[in-house]
Scaffold this motif. Sequence first.
Motif, PDB file in Angstrom:
ATOM      1  N   LEU A 184      58.635  96.462  63.486  1.00 40.33           N
ATOM      2  CA  LEU A 184      59.574  96.513  64.613  1.00 40.33           C
ATOM      3  C   LEU A 184      58.911  96.068  65.904  1.00 40.33           C
ATOM      4  N   VAL A 185      59.631  95.277  66.682  1.00 38.96           N
ATOM      5  CA  VAL A 185      59.232  95.018  68.065  1.00 38.96           C
ATOM      6  C   VAL A 185      60.439  95.298  68.953  1.00 38.96           C
ATOM      7  N   GLY A 186      60.192  95.560  70.234  1.00 38.14           N
ATOM      8  CA  GLY A 186      61.277  95.973  71.115  1.00 38.14           C
ATOM      9  C   GLY A 186      61.906  94.855  71.922  1.00 38.14           C
ATOM     10  N   ASP A 187      61.256  93.699  71.950  1.00 35.88           N
ATOM     11  CA  ASP A 187      61.830  92.607  72.759  1.00 35.88           C
ATOM     12  C   ASP A 187      61.385  91.251  72.229  1.00 35.88           C
ATOM     13  N   ILE A 188      62.023  90.219  72.756  1.00 32.17           N
ATOM     14  CA  ILE A 188      61.789  88.863  72.256  1.00 32.17           C
ATOM     15  C   ILE A 188      60.387  88.382  72.610  1.00 32.17           C
ATOM     16  N   ASP A 189      59.902  88.751  73.785  1.00 28.60           N
ATOM     17  CA  ASP A 189      58.553  88.321  74.174  1.00 28.60           C
ATOM     18  C   ASP A 189      57.496  88.835  73.199  1.00 28.60           C
ATOM     19  N   THR A 190      57.654  90.077  72.756  1.00 27.96           N
ATOM     20  CA  THR A 190      56.688  90.637  71.800  1.00 27.96           C
ATOM     21  C   THR A 190      56.769  89.894  70.467  1.00 27.96           C
ATOM     22  N   ALA A 191      57.985  89.572  70.045  1.00 24.85           N
ATOM     23  CA  ALA A 191      58.158  88.814  68.795  1.00 24.85           C
ATOM     24  C   ALA A 191      57.484  87.452  68.899  1.00 24.85           C
ATOM     25  N   VAL A 192      57.702  86.787  70.034  1.00 25.69           N
ATOM     26  CA  VAL A 192      57.111  85.451  70.243  1.00 25.69           C
ATOM     27  C   VAL A 192      55.585  85.557  70.274  1.00 25.69           C
ATOM     28  N   ALA A 193      55.072  86.573  70.961  1.00 21.73           N
ATOM     29  CA  ALA A 193      53.615  86.742  71.067  1.00 21.73           C
ATOM     30  C   ALA A 193      52.993  86.987  69.699  1.00 21.73           C
ATOM     31  N   LEU A 194      53.667  87.784  68.894  1.00 24.58           N
ATOM     32  CA  LEU A 194      53.132  88.093  67.562  1.00 24.58           C
ATOM     33  C   LEU A 194      53.171  86.855  66.662  1.00 24.58           C
ATOM     34  N   ALA A 195      54.304  86.154  66.687  1.00 23.67           N
ATOM     35  CA  ALA A 195      54.450  84.964  65.840  1.00 23.67           C
ATOM     36  C   ALA A 195      53.437  83.885  66.242  1.00 23.67           C
ATOM     37  N   ALA A 196      53.130  83.812  67.549  1.00 26.24           N
ATOM     38  CA  ALA A 196      52.179  82.807  68.014  1.00 26.24           C
ATOM     39  C   ALA A 196      50.765  83.104  67.510  1.00 26.24           C
ATOM     40  N   LEU A 244      71.622  88.316  75.570  1.00 23.85           N
ATOM     41  CA  LEU A 244      70.407  87.561  75.875  1.00 23.85           C
ATOM     42  C   LEU A 244      70.530  86.861  77.219  1.00 23.85           C
ATOM     43  N   THR A 245      69.404  86.710  77.917  1.00 20.48           N
ATOM     44  CA  THR A 245      69.359  85.774  79.035  1.00 20.48           C
ATOM     45  C   THR A 245      69.246  84.379  78.427  1.00 20.48           C
ATOM     46  N   ASP A 246      69.491  83.356  79.217  1.00 22.58           N
ATOM     47  CA  ASP A 246      69.344  81.986  78.714  1.00 22.58           C
ATOM     48  C   ASP A 246      67.900  81.731  78.285  1.00 22.58           C
ATOM     49  N   ASP A 247      66.963  82.322  79.039  1.00 24.92           N
ATOM     50  CA  ASP A 247      65.545  82.167  78.721  1.00 24.92           C
ATOM     51  C   ASP A 247      65.210  82.793  77.356  1.00 24.92           C
ATOM     52  N   GLU A 248      65.767  83.983  77.108  1.00 22.88           N
ATOM     53  CA  GLU A 248      65.509  84.649  75.820  1.00 22.88           C
ATOM     54  C   GLU A 248      66.122  83.847  74.665  1.00 22.88           C
ATOM     55  N   ALA A 249      67.328  83.316  74.898  1.00 17.84           N
ATOM     56  CA  ALA A 249      67.982  82.504  73.858  1.00 17.84           C
ATOM     57  C   ALA A 249      67.124  81.285  73.543  1.00 17.84           C
ATOM     58  N   ALA A 250      66.588  80.660  74.593  1.00 20.71           N
ATOM     59  CA  ALA A 250      65.739  79.473  74.394  1.00 20.71           C
ATOM     60  C   ALA A 250      64.481  79.838  73.612  1.00 20.71           C
ATOM     61  N   LYS A 251      63.910  80.995  73.915  1.00 23.19           N
ATOM     62  CA  LYS A 251      62.693  81.420  73.196  1.00 23.19           C
ATOM     63  C   LYS A 251      62.974  81.648  71.711  1.00 23.19           C
ATOM     64  N   LEU A 252      64.142  82.183  71.409  1.00 24.87           N
ATOM     65  CA  LEU A 252      64.490  82.389  69.995  1.00 24.87           C
ATOM     66  C   LEU A 252      64.676  81.049  69.279  1.00 24.87           C
ATOM     67  N   ARG A 253      65.314  80.103  69.965  1.00 22.88           N
ATOM     68  CA  ARG A 253      65.483  78.767  69.363  1.00 22.88           C
ATOM     69  C   ARG A 253      64.121  78.101  69.124  1.00 22.88           C
ATOM     70  N   GLN A 254      63.215  78.252  70.109  1.00 27.27           N
ATOM     71  CA  GLN A 254      61.870  77.671  69.949  1.00 27.27           C
ATOM     72  C   GLN A 254      61.130  78.310  68.777  1.00 27.27           C
ATOM     73  N   LEU A 255      61.330  79.607  68.637  1.00 28.81           N
ATOM     74  CA  LEU A 255      60.710  80.319  67.513  1.00 28.81           C
ATOM     75  C   LEU A 255      61.207  79.716  66.192  1.00 28.81           C
ATOM     76  N   ALA A 256      62.508  79.474  66.135  1.00 34.97           N
ATOM     77  CA  ALA A 256      63.107  78.892  64.926  1.00 34.97           C
ATOM     78  C   ALA A 256      62.586  77.479  64.697  1.00 34.97           C
ATOM     79  N   GLU A 257      62.418  76.719  65.777  1.00 34.53           N
ATOM     80  CA  GLU A 257      61.916  75.338  65.647  1.00 34.53           C
ATOM     81  C   GLU A 257      60.483  75.313  65.121  1.00 34.53           C
ATOM     82  N   ARG A 258      59.764  76.409  65.351  1.00 35.86           N
ATOM     83  CA  ARG A 258      58.387  76.480  64.847  1.00 35.86           C
ATOM     84  C   ARG A 258      58.332  76.985  63.403  1.00 35.86           C
ATOM     85  N   GLY A 259      59.511  77.126  62.792  1.00 35.08           N
ATOM     86  CA  GLY A 259      59.529  77.463  61.367  1.00 35.08           C
ATOM     87  C   GLY A 259      59.791  78.921  61.052  1.00 35.08           C
ATOM     88  N   VAL A 260      60.113  79.719  62.078  1.00 37.33           N
ATOM     89  CA  VAL A 260      60.439  81.123  61.827  1.00 37.33           C
ATOM     90  C   VAL A 260      61.951  81.226  61.589  1.00 37.33           C
TER      91      VAL A 260
END
Lengths: 157, 126
Positions: free
Chosen positions: A82-94, A122-138
């Motif tokens: 579990l993570v509590g926010d998108i930034d933590t998910a992005v940081a972990l995946a990176a 979501l903020t637009d920024d958070e939505a963009a981060k999720l899309r980028q995560l998906a583009e990186r294969g997640v």
Amino acid sequence: MTLALYRIDDRLIHGQVVVGWGQPLDVAFIVLVDDEVSSSDWEQDLYRMGVPPQIEVVFASVEQAAALLPGWEADRRVGILLVGDIDTAVALAARVPQVKRFNVGGVHHRAGRTERLRFVYLTDDEAAKLRQLAERGVDVTAQDVPTARAVPVGEFT
Amino acid sequence: MSDLRGVIVSHAAVAQALVSAVTAITGIEGVLTAVSNEGCGTEALGQRLREAVGGGPAVLFVDLPGGSCFTSSARYAKQGGADIAVVTGVNLAMLLDFVFHRDIAPADAARRAVDAGAKAIRVTAS
């Protein structure tokens, strides 16, 4: 087994996770990755109280999780991360290429966020981060409970 | 009468239903407030609790001894500044006892409510 679910949920450990997902997956451990909670004994006690004694709860910072994640993936038991926010998910995946999927389970309303799904704001920024995560294969999908449809990232960002 | 209030914190509409049931049985209104976690993240639920508790004192009656309702309530009781006690496993019996016994401190009211609630849980003879 392995980590059966990687979940973004701003409520962290709560009923949907412990019962809704925990029961059908027969979860034996929950990993809560959060820098703030991992440094507070009091917060950890609170979250542990919501979990039946037979389920182990592990608290980790992002850095600690990055180091320990291969071990959790190799665990013979079934776990949830579990993570509590998108930034933590992005940081972990990176940091850990082994992170191949994230379930958006609950990101709720706050200033600047707009409704994407009933349980996802979501903020637009958070939505963009999720899309980028998906583009990186997640594989990024939104799904609050196991019986619901997993909504692909393109449909809610 | 005491200014001690009860705030019921639950998933979905459990809290609102309990408030309605207490009023239907006792006729007492304005002592209990319902808070649902529906659609709430931690921040929004904390705000709902702040609005419901006001200046306190209060007893927070939470549905489960864990989960978002509980963690938000426990956190609020610790940080809120007002005199607040938290009880988990809310049931109708404890609320019916509570609304008639509010001239005591929140911690005492909480213990009393737990006793009343526990006494109502039993297997009846068949």
